[in-house]
Design an enzyme around this catalytic site. Structure first.
Site, mmCIF file in Angstrom:
data_model
loop_
_atom_site.group_PDB
_atom_site.id
_atom_site.type_symbol
_atom_site.label_atom_id
_atom_site.label_comp_id
_atom_site.label_asym_id
_atom_site.label_seq_id
_atom_site.Cartn_x
_atom_site.Cartn_y
_atom_site.Cartn_z
ATOM 1 N N TYR A 664 0.898 -1.025 -0.047
ATOM 2 C CA TYR A 664 0.036 -0.132 -0.078
ATOM 3 C C TYR A 664 0.741 1.274 0.087
ATOM 4 C CZ TYR A 664 -3.763 3.121 2.028
ATOM 5 O OH TYR A 664 -4.557 4.039 1.854
ATOM 6 N N ASP A 777 -5.169 -10.788 2.494
ATOM 7 C CA ASP A 777 -3.859 -10.522 2.248
ATOM 8 C C ASP A 777 -3.354 -10.837 3.714
ATOM 9 O OD1 ASP A 777 -1.384 -10.171 1.358
ATOM 10 O OD2 ASP A 777 -1.330 -7.969 1.373
#
Ligand SMILES: *[C@@H]1O[C@H](CO)[C@@H](O)[C@H](O)[C@H]1NC(C)=O
Ligand SMILES: *[C@@H]1O[C@H](CO)[C@@H](O)[C@H](O)[C@H]1NC(C)=O
Length: 983
Positions: A664, A777
């Site tokens: 991210y 994830d």
């Protein structure tokens, strides 16, 4: 050459009844009246056929098998199905039968294949009653006791394979009765006593492998009458006496290898110079004296090792065969000069005459007359002799090493000689070499058990390989690199595969020298095909290896099969009791999954690329929209921070404040104006979302409160930035604590507690969040630990929502999305089908459990953790992979935890436990631990009380009451329902 058995074990033939049944079903479904009469005929025919073919196993053999099992110890319960039904028709593990009855009306056992099954105990004398058997294979187990003389009764026996056990006692004379024996492998045991003279009756024996035992006495000269003997390996024993001169009469002998024995004071028979077929003569460290005989008349001698004897006299001057690759005469008492014929050997790889008393000069012709291609090398070792001079050029070509250290020539001041006199490099070129990746695909792309075929003609081909641990027992070379592709060609053609289907993953030299390899065999690439081998292919290939039906190679010599790993869909290929028509359920699932794989494996990659491009476009669009309008939104429960607040908390995003980096973006440790320590995740280009999506996500996250989830404190959506502000976890990520560098390794009980906490956090996301969330994830770096080592799941902000009921009660079973997640943790089913389910999270969490148990990473050097642990589990050696650093632990708890972890990582999602089941089992496990009685047990106590209790110790970190997962439906009562107020 190949001994051509034909392998049609009954287990390979589908019972015709089921085929008929399927045909009937098909006819019924196709409503074909025309066929109905044919159908009746068919069925009758099939039933007759069944009667003729099936029969039952000879009762003598059935009771013998039962006795054989009784004397074995079978900790892995490999032979558990040896109690049920008929051996031949119910496919007992390792029992392969003739596929029709013999004259006596019974089925008979043809092969007993019990390779590498962690069996101990003894061999039963009842083996002698399997009187039609052709292959007896107990290789690489832990058997003790002696070899029963009754095996000598099995006169049909062709392969006797007992190598790699702890068998002791002496060789029974009765084995000499095995007049059909082609191969006797008893190497790597503890056999003592002499070789019986009766072995001279083994008229058909080609392969005589008894190395690494304690066999003593004289080699019987009678063995020289064996007409077919090809390989005679008796190295590493206690043999004494002398080498029989009569062996020169063996008409077929290719390899004579008797290193490390005690023929003290005797000589190498001169007759050996008359051996017409010999390829390899290895007599290292045998106490031999006298001269080296003239071996120049052996036309194809390729390997000569006479190292570490007391040989004296001069080196025979005549030129050896053009085929010679290795000459090792080091550590003897040789005198005289170095023969000039050594410069006329076109295939020489290694010449060592070190540690002798050779004098005179060295001619540089030995290395200058050779032209080496880039893969070839030449190693010349003349150390510690009395050599005084080098004649000719002192240039050393590339790929050649020459060592003259310890000779008078190195005492001179001539600087051009320095290069010959340096100390040897210690690295002996015997380390493992990994195949270089020829494709541009990340090896981690394919989820277990799929792997990338590096050699396939298409790029990024994911398929399920067969994995073979393989060893060349007596190779005819010293440097494998130049012969690697020849080897690939040889073995793939022996297996009737395309060369690209075979991949050498690693190879390493072992003592002997032997060459150990790990091989992967991949299915053929066919567009839209299954990407797996079908069952009959797996059986065909297995039988080629285990029946020694691969033709011998002069260069590569005999091979050993150390392990044949049938994992994933291949695991049930030989035990068909689970499915009809001889195919295990795993294989069927594999074929189906594989079929989908054909269509989607490549499209997944394409999708990823498209996704990337789209993200980039999205980003540009977002920036534009942002400039036009800044939405005013307010979400209760989380704070909307300004960019400047974030910047001052992190010292302007100084690199010293950075604590992590994820997909991210970067993660910073920040200190807010009020002194609160937080973690700030700052989205990077590519991770930025549309403003509405970002705020929707925050709204969702703000509602999630659980003791085992990292809480969201706030966000920042300014200046084209998107940041998420979380509570700070002082103990970092779980991965940090599992790495070898961590100073204080986590105890086993703490690991169980972390596993339980993580599972509870995820269960909350699956069952209590509204709408439910699949994390997608889960990995060890997304499980954070607070100051009390409570596990907190992070990064669910990037989750997709779980399926929402479309029309009343009609819940789609999966969400179809683009593949996302971290290599090594990816659920293979999700990868192949894009079907995201709660079981995908179960898989990833299972991988985290394996990390907790082993300390290893999901993927290291191309090794997949799930595969490694699975194969350790299968071979009963799990404690070899358990992380030693977690101190003492109850082994039954470890086994329970491990077996749960492996169930979570099952290929077939339906075989995985649900997350609720995972939590339940871990709670039970936790209750078994002594530590469960201590203070740390809030979780369990709470669960048992069935009440929501806020643990006092951590109340400051937990905004919401602890939610017991045993109570459903009462969890989103925190009161704060966030609201989004658009402008
Ligand atoms: C055989 O024995 C030798 C000497 O003990 C040992 O070095 C070698 O590793 C053994 N080889 C195998 C394959 O066990
Ligand atoms: C080798 O074989 C030849 C021909 O068969 C024979 O004359 C000779 O004596 C043999 N040499 C030795 C050393 O056995």
């Amino acid at each position: 050459m190949a001994n051509n058995h034909h392998h049609h074990p009954s287990s390979a033939t589908p019972p015709p009844i089921s085929a008929a049944f399927r045909m009937a079903t098909w006819m019924y479904q196709s409503k074909s009246w025309v066929y109905s009469s044919v159908l009746v005929l068919c069925l009758c025919f099939s039933l007759l056929h069944v009667g003729a073919q099936n029969g039952i196993t000879d009762p003598v053999e059935v009771s013998a098998l039962r006795e054989i099992k009784k004397s074995l110890i079978d900790p892995n319960k490999n032979l558990s199905n040896w109690n049920q039904g008929d051996p031949c028709t119910a496919n007992w593990t390792g029992v392969l039968c003739f596929n029709s009855t013999l004259n006596d009306g019974y089925l008979h056992v043809r092969e007993l294949q019990l390779l590498n099954m962690n069996l101990s105990g003894a061999l039963s004398p009842q083996l002698g009653r399997l009187s039609n058997m052709e292959i007896l294979d107990f290789m690489w187990n832990d058997l003790t006791g002696s070899i029963p003389k009754e095996i000598g009764n099995i006169t049909s026996l062709k392969l006797l394979l007992l190598n790699g056990n702890k068998l002791s006692g002496s060789l029974p004379e009765e084995l000499g009765n095995l007049s059909n024996l082609d191969r006797i492998q008893i190497d790597e045991n503890r056999i003592s006593g002499p070789i019986p003279k009766s072995f001279a009756n083994l008229d058909k024996v080609k392969h005589f492998h008894m190395n690494n035992n304690s066999i003593s006495g004289q080699i019987p000269s009678e063995l020289s009458k064996l007409p077919e003997l090809v390989h005679f390996l008796l190295d590493n024993n206690n043999l004494s006496g002398y080498l029989p001169p009569e062996f020169s009469e063996l008409p077929s002998l290719l390899i004579l290898q008797v290193d490390n024995n005690h023929f003290d004071g005797t000589t190498i028979p001169e007759t050996y110079g008359n051996m017409s077929k010999l390829l390899k003569l290895s007599l290292r460290n045998c106490g031999l004296q006298g001269p080296i005989p003239d071996l120049s008349r052996i036309p194809k001698l390729g390997y000569l090792d006479l190292k570490s004897n007391q040989l004296n006299g001069t080196i025979p001057p005549d030129k050896l065969s053009d085929e010679i690759k290795t000459i090792d005469l080091s550590n003897n008492n040789l005198t005289g000069s170095i023969p000039s014929s050594f410069s006329e050997l076109p295939q020489l790889q290694k010449l060592s005459v070190a540690n002798n008393s050779l004098n005179g000069s060295v001619s540089s012709n030995i290395w200058t007359d050779r032209t080496l291609n880039s893969t070839e090398s030449l190693k010349l070792d003349f150390q510690n002799n009395r050599l005084t001079d080098i004649t000719g050029s002192t240039n050393i070509p590339q790929n050649v090493t020459v060592s003259l250290r310890g000779n008078p020539v190195c005492d001179s001041d001539n600087t051009s000689l320095v290069q010959f006199c340096r100390p040897e490099n210690e690295d002996e070129n015997n380390g493992t070499v990994l195949t270089n990746s020829t494709t541009n695909c990340p090896t981690a792309l394919c989820p277990y058990p799929y792997e990338i075929s590096e050699t396939s003609p298409v790029n990024c081909f994911c398929a399920i390989p067969l994995i073979v641990d393989y060893r060349l027992k007596s190779p005819g070379f010293s440097d494998f690199v130049p012969y690697k592709s020849e080897f690939e060609g040889y073995l793939s053609s022996g297996l009737v595969l395309h060369q690209y289907q075979l991949e050498i993953v690693t190879f390493a030299w072992e003592k002997g020298p032997r060459l150990r390899m790990t091989l992967k065999l991949f299915p053929v690439y066919v567009e839209n095909s299954t990407h797996t081998f079908n069952t009959s292919e797996v059986r065909r290939i297995t039988n080629l290896f285990t029946g020694w039906n691969i033709p011998d190679s002069e260069l590569f010599g005999p091979y050993e099969l150390i392990k044949f790993t049938l994992l994933g869909p291949y695991a049930n290929v030989f035990s068909s009791s689970k499915g009809e028509s001889g195919i295990g359920k795993g294989a069927l699932v594999g074929a189906i999954v594989g079929g989908i794989a054909g269509a989607t494996a490549l499209s997944a990659i394409v999708s990823l690329l498209i996704l990337r491009m789209r993200m980039k476009r999205n980003y540009q669009a977002t920036v534009k929209r942002r400039q036009m309008s800044k939405a005013f939104l307010k979400i209760d429960g989380v704070k909307d921070f300004s960019y400047s607040e974030m910047a001052s908390a992190t010292n302007d995003f100084d690199s010293s404040a950075q604590v992590g980096q994820g997909g991210y973006g970067k993660v910073y440790r920040g200190i807010l104006a009020d002194g609160k320590v937080v973690a700030i995740k700052r989205a990077q280009e590519g991770s930025l979302q549309g403003e509405k999506e970002f705020l929707t996500e925050i709204e969702l996250l703000s509602r999630l409160h659980h003791r085992n989830l990292v809480s969201l404190i706030g966000f920042c959506d300014e200046e084209g930035e998107q940041m998420l502000v979380y509570e700070f976890m002082s103990n970092g990520t779980l991965r940090d604590h599992l790495s070898a560098k961590s100073k204080e390794p986590l105890s086993f009980s703490l690991r169980v507690r972390i596993a339980l906490g993580s599972a509870k956090g995820i269960l909350y996301l699956h069952t209590e969040a509204n709408p439910p969330i699949f994390h997608r994830d889960i990995k060890a770096t997304n499980i954070l630990l607070d100051s009390k080592f409570t596990a907190k799941v992070a990064d669910f902000g990037l989750s997709r929502l779980a399926p929402v009921p479309e029309i009343e009660g009609n819940v789609p079973a999966h969400v179809s999305t683009v593949v996302k997640g971290t290599p090594g943790y990816l659920d293979p089913e999700y990868f192949l089908t894009h079907k995201l389910t709660d079981k995908s999270d179960v898989y990833s969490l299972g991988v985290v459990f394996l990390e907790l148990l082993t300390g290893m990473h999901p993927i290291t050097h191309g090794k997949n953790l799930v595969r490694e642990v699975n194969s350790a589990f299968q071979s009963g050696t799990i404690f070899s992979v358990i992380d030693e650093r977690m101190g003492s632990y109850p082994s039954d708890c470890v086994e329970k935890f491990l077996s749960l972890a492996l169930k979570c990582c099952h290929d077939d999602p339906d075989s995985r436990p649900s997350m609720a089941e995972v939590v339940r089992q871990l709670e039970n496990l936790w209750l078994m631990m002594p530590e469960s009685n201590t203070k740390l047990t809030e979780e369990v106590i709470t669960a048992k009380a069935g009440k929501e209790v806020s643990p006092p110790s951590s109340s400051s970190e937990v905004k919401n009451p602890y939610l017991s997962l045993d109570i459903s439906g009462s969890n989103l009562d925190s009161g704060v329902i966030p609201t989004i107020v658009p402008r």
